[in-house]
Enzyme design. Structure first.
Site, mmCIF file in Angstrom:
data_model
loop_
_atom_site.group_PDB
_atom_site.id
_atom_site.type_symbol
_atom_site.label_atom_id
_atom_site.label_comp_id
_atom_site.label_asym_id
_atom_site.label_seq_id
_atom_site.Cartn_x
_atom_site.Cartn_y
_atom_site.Cartn_z
ATOM 1 N N ASP A 1 0.907 -1.140 0.000
ATOM 2 C CA ASP A 1 0.000 0.000 0.000
ATOM 3 C C ASP A 1 0.947 1.190 0.000
ATOM 4 O O ASP A 1 1.577 1.483 1.017
ATOM 5 C CB ASP A 1 -0.889 0.006 1.248
ATOM 6 C CG ASP A 1 -1.908 1.139 1.179
ATOM 7 O OD1 ASP A 1 -1.510 2.273 0.844
ATOM 8 O OD2 ASP A 1 -3.097 0.894 1.431
ATOM 9 N N HIS A 2 1.081 1.835 -1.142
ATOM 10 C CA HIS A 2 2.191 2.798 -1.237
ATOM 11 C C HIS A 2 2.014 3.991 -0.303
ATOM 12 O O HIS A 2 2.970 4.706 -0.037
ATOM 13 C CB HIS A 2 2.452 3.221 -2.685
ATOM 14 C CG HIS A 2 1.383 4.060 -3.294
ATOM 15 N ND1 HIS A 2 0.300 3.529 -3.921
ATOM 16 C CD2 HIS A 2 1.231 5.389 -3.348
ATOM 17 C CE1 HIS A 2 -0.477 4.508 -4.339
ATOM 18 N NE2 HIS A 2 0.064 5.655 -4.005
ATOM 19 N N HIS B 1 -5.878 2.783 0.997
ATOM 20 C CA HIS B 1 -5.124 3.914 1.556
ATOM 21 C C HIS B 1 -5.839 4.618 2.713
ATOM 22 O O HIS B 1 -5.242 4.885 3.752
ATOM 23 C CB HIS B 1 -4.827 4.940 0.460
ATOM 24 C CG HIS B 1 -4.306 4.332 -0.807
ATOM 25 N ND1 HIS B 1 -3.309 3.376 -0.799
ATOM 26 C CD2 HIS B 1 -4.623 4.524 -2.110
ATOM 27 C CE1 HIS B 1 -3.046 3.015 -2.050
ATOM 28 N NE2 HIS B 1 -3.831 3.691 -2.861
HETATM 29 P P1 NAD Z 1 1.393 -1.500 -17.137
HETATM 30 O O1 NAD Z 1 0.215 -1.883 -17.949
HETATM 31 O O2 NAD Z 1 2.089 -0.234 -17.461
HETATM 32 O O3 NAD Z 1 2.475 -2.655 -17.197
HETATM 33 C C1 NAD Z 1 2.130 -4.011 -17.286
HETATM 34 C C2 NAD Z 1 3.371 -4.880 -17.479
HETATM 35 O O4 NAD Z 1 2.932 -6.229 -17.538
HETATM 36 C C3 NAD Z 1 4.161 -4.647 -18.753
HETATM 37 O O5 NAD Z 1 5.535 -4.769 -18.451
HETATM 38 C C4 NAD Z 1 3.731 -5.801 -19.665
HETATM 39 O O6 NAD Z 1 4.734 -6.219 -20.566
HETATM 40 C C5 NAD Z 1 3.499 -6.883 -18.659
HETATM 41 N N1 NAD Z 1 2.552 -7.897 -19.169
HETATM 42 C C6 NAD Z 1 1.237 -7.695 -19.471
HETATM 43 N N2 NAD Z 1 0.691 -8.857 -19.912
HETATM 44 C C7 NAD Z 1 1.656 -9.799 -19.853
HETATM 45 C C8 NAD Z 1 1.704 -11.195 -20.166
HETATM 46 N N3 NAD Z 1 0.639 -11.862 -20.598
HETATM 47 N N4 NAD Z 1 2.876 -11.850 -19.968
HETATM 48 C C9 NAD Z 1 3.948 -11.196 -19.520
HETATM 49 N N5 NAD Z 1 3.966 -9.877 -19.217
HETATM 50 C C10 NAD Z 1 2.842 -9.183 -19.380
HETATM 51 O O7 NAD Z 1 0.913 -1.529 -15.607
HETATM 52 P P2 NAD Z 1 1.474 -0.676 -14.375
HETATM 53 O O8 NAD Z 1 0.843 0.674 -14.383
HETATM 54 O O9 NAD Z 1 2.946 -0.749 -14.326
HETATM 55 O O10 NAD Z 1 0.824 -1.427 -13.140
HETATM 56 C C11 NAD Z 1 1.281 -2.687 -12.670
HETATM 57 C C12 NAD Z 1 0.636 -2.982 -11.326
HETATM 58 O O11 NAD Z 1 0.972 -1.978 -10.400
HETATM 59 C C13 NAD Z 1 -0.880 -3.022 -11.371
HETATM 60 O O12 NAD Z 1 -1.326 -3.975 -10.453
HETATM 61 C C14 NAD Z 1 -1.274 -1.643 -10.893
HETATM 62 O O13 NAD Z 1 -2.540 -1.619 -10.301
HETATM 63 C C15 NAD Z 1 -0.189 -1.386 -9.871
HETATM 64 N N6 NAD Z 1 0.050 0.013 -9.572
HETATM 65 C C16 NAD Z 1 0.581 0.852 -10.520
HETATM 66 C C17 NAD Z 1 0.850 2.164 -10.216
HETATM 67 C C18 NAD Z 1 1.463 3.089 -11.224
HETATM 68 O O14 NAD Z 1 1.830 4.200 -10.827
HETATM 69 N N7 NAD Z 1 1.596 2.723 -12.468
HETATM 70 C C19 NAD Z 1 0.583 2.650 -8.933
HETATM 71 C C20 NAD Z 1 0.046 1.775 -7.990
HETATM 72 C C21 NAD Z 1 -0.200 0.464 -8.324
#
Ligand code: NAD
Length: 489
Positions: free
Chosen positions: A176-177, A239
């Site tokens: 939970d960031h 959060h």
């Molecule tokens: P994103 O869509 O930008 O990245 C997804 C990643 O998953 C990519 O590297 C993609 O290549 C990989 N991927 C997708 N399908 C795949 C498959 N079938 N096989 C292998 N690799 C696969 O997502 P994100 O924004 O980086 O978010 C990732 C997680 O972090 C999510 O659970 C999101 O809720 C959480 N999160 C993200 C943020 C943020 O700031 N981006 C903040 C809080 C939480």
């Protein structure tokens, strides 16, 4: 510091989270000398060479931090594996690469699996890690898992069962960031290290507590995800409830992971469970309409990409949370969060009760109550509102504010939070990660509300203007108790 020797596997290494937060955070730890022996395997779908991946890590650090000292040495620790999350063969290849790197860097079989991917992959990956032998290590194995942890209690249970087949509860680090934020971590210190707060921190002296987490941004490109989530699931379940728990918990007998988390769980167990029709007395939902943000006209939520034209999804929530235990009986915790609000701000206002008799009453103005304001973001600090004599003249009272500003960290969206959390995970300190029991109790609480909201279409949407502080009903929620939202702008 103890063992910082680790092989970190980041699933989703080409994604937004990895690029914006994780790589810069690892670089900072590296620069501070906090990584002893380490290597990173980036795992994602796209075919990339290790060299291409290393360059993307370098770009991410330069973009986030603008620094390049030792960057080439840093990126030499990064490897890449193109991967299909559903294919056992892929995990076999990954296992071989991991073994080879483990030997090469002498990583003692310590592994951190960081799932920075869409949540539907969390369970399947955890199961494969076990069935394909990646978790058979002689060192420690830890799973770091991003939000959302399920969509409701049922799906969270299913996910948890999958994860727990491969990792024990103490090996699971649920991110939970907000728990990485400096001032969220400061809540317990302010409470438990000060003789002027600890004895007053209860229903005899506190009248109410207000938590506001507002955003200016709309839903952006996240419409597809947000339509299935909404503000209650996206912000309150995790959060906001975590902040409530930290504000309300009893002093732990020690600052160990188990002690702190079990005190938080006790808060969740004391939540007044509201159900059915009653929730309308406690919770208010909102959805943004068009409006002005920075003098620019912005569209209503229903006109955003990938959003249903008649969407029933809430982009704003306000609520009154009651904690029915000895310390808090009768003290409302008011919470509100939303998109397209006036300002980006997360603040906690603790309002103390009025003094028994006011000698300094002014006909035109009442004395202000004492407030303790904890500024979580973007500013970080504490402000204490007191009353003191107005200089000169009669014995008139006026409000004075004592402020402490944490000026070290200015920028929003800095990776510091993730840096602390990654470091905690490497140290094996799970205090600032959520235990399954916390997740389960807060889903149970939130599920009662979403159940009612999903069944009944909000007839008044959109009910707040972009650039405002939410619907009128959110103000009325406090007014009927004789309170109002303290301004956070
Ligand atoms: P994103 O869509 O930008 O990245 C997804 C990643 O998953 C990519 O590297 C993609 O290549 C990989 N991927 C997708 N399908 C795949 C498959 N079938 N096989 C292998 N690799 C696969 O997502 P994100 O924004 O980086 O978010 C990732 C997680 O972090 C999510 O659970 C999101 O809720 C959480 N999160 C993200 C943020 C943020 O700031 N981006 C903040 C809080 C939480």
């Amino acid at each position: 510091p103890k063992n910082m020797t680790s092989l970190i596997m980041i699933f989703g290494a080409t994604g937004d989270l990895a690029v914006r937060k994780l790589f810069p955070s690892l670089y900072r730890l590296f620069q501070k000398g906090k990584l002893d022996k380490f290597a990173v395997i980036g795992v994602a779908r796209r075919p990339l060479t290790t060299e291409e991946f290393q360059n993307s890590v370098k770009d991410s650090v330069l973009t986030a931090l603008g620094k390049k000292e030792n960057i080439d040495e840093f990126i030499s620790h990064f490897y890449y594996q193109s991967h299909d999350v559903a294919d056992s063969g892929s995990y076999q290849n990954l296992k071989n690469l991991a073994q080879q790197i483990d030997d090469q860097y002498d990583l003692e079989g310590n592994r951190i699996f960081y799932l920075a991917m869409a949540p539907e992959f969390f369970g399947p990956i955890a199961l494969h890690l076990k069935s394909d032998g990646l978790t058979d290590v002689k060192g420690y194995k830890r799973l770091v898992i991003e939000k959302p942890f399920g969509h409701d209690l049922e799906s969270a249970k299913v996910l948890n069962t999958q994860i727990r087949q491969a990792f024990s509860e103490s090996e699971v680090y649920r991110i939970d960031h907000y728990l990485g934020k400096e001032m969220v971590r400061n809540i317990e210190v302010i409470r438990f290290a000060n003789a002027i707060f600890e004895p007053l921190w209860n229903n005899r002296y506190i009248s109410n507590i207000q938590i506001t987490s507002s955003e200016v941004l709309g839903v952006e490109e996240r419409g597809r995800y947000y339509e299935t989530s909404g503000a209650l699931r996206d912000m309150v379940q995790n959060h906001i409830m975590q902040m409530v728990a930290l504000l309300a918990m009893e002093p732990p007998i020690k600052l160990t992971t188990d002690e702190v988390r079990s005190e938080k769980v006790r808060v969740f167990r004391s939540l007044r469970m509201i159900k059915g029709e009653t929730i309308n007395k406690y919770f208010v939902r909102g959805q943004y309409g068009a409006g002005l943000i920075d003098e620019q006209q912005v569209p209503e939520y229903r006109a955003e990409p990938m959003v249903d034209k008649e969407s029933n999804t809430e982009t704003f929530v306000a609520g009154k949370i009651m904690i029915d235990n000895f310390r808090w009986a009768g003290v409302p915790f008011y919470i509100r969060t939303g998109k397209r609000m006036t300002t980006k701000s997360t603040k906690i206002v603790v309002q103390f009760k009025d003094i028994p008799m006011n000698l300094y009453y002014q006909p035109e103005k009442l004395l202000n109550p004492n407030l303790l304001v904890i500024h979580i973001q973007p500013e970080e600090g504490i402000t204490l509102h007191l009353n003191a004599k107005k200089a000169g003249g009669h014995l008139d009272a006026q409000e004075v504010k004592l402020s402490f500003a944490n000026t070290g960290i200015h920028a929003m969206n800095t990776p510091e939070g993730y840096e602390k959390l990654l470091y905690d995970c490497m140290r094996g300190d799970a205090t600032n990660f959520t235990h399954w029991d916390e997740v389960a109790y807060s889903w149970a609480f939130v599920d009662n509300i979403s159940e009612v909201w999903e069944k009944t279409k909000a007839e008044d949407y959109p009910n707040y203007e972009s650039g405002s502080m939410g619907p009128k009903a959110a103000d009325e929620l406090l007014e009927k108790d004789g309170f109002f939202w303290w301004p956070v702008t």
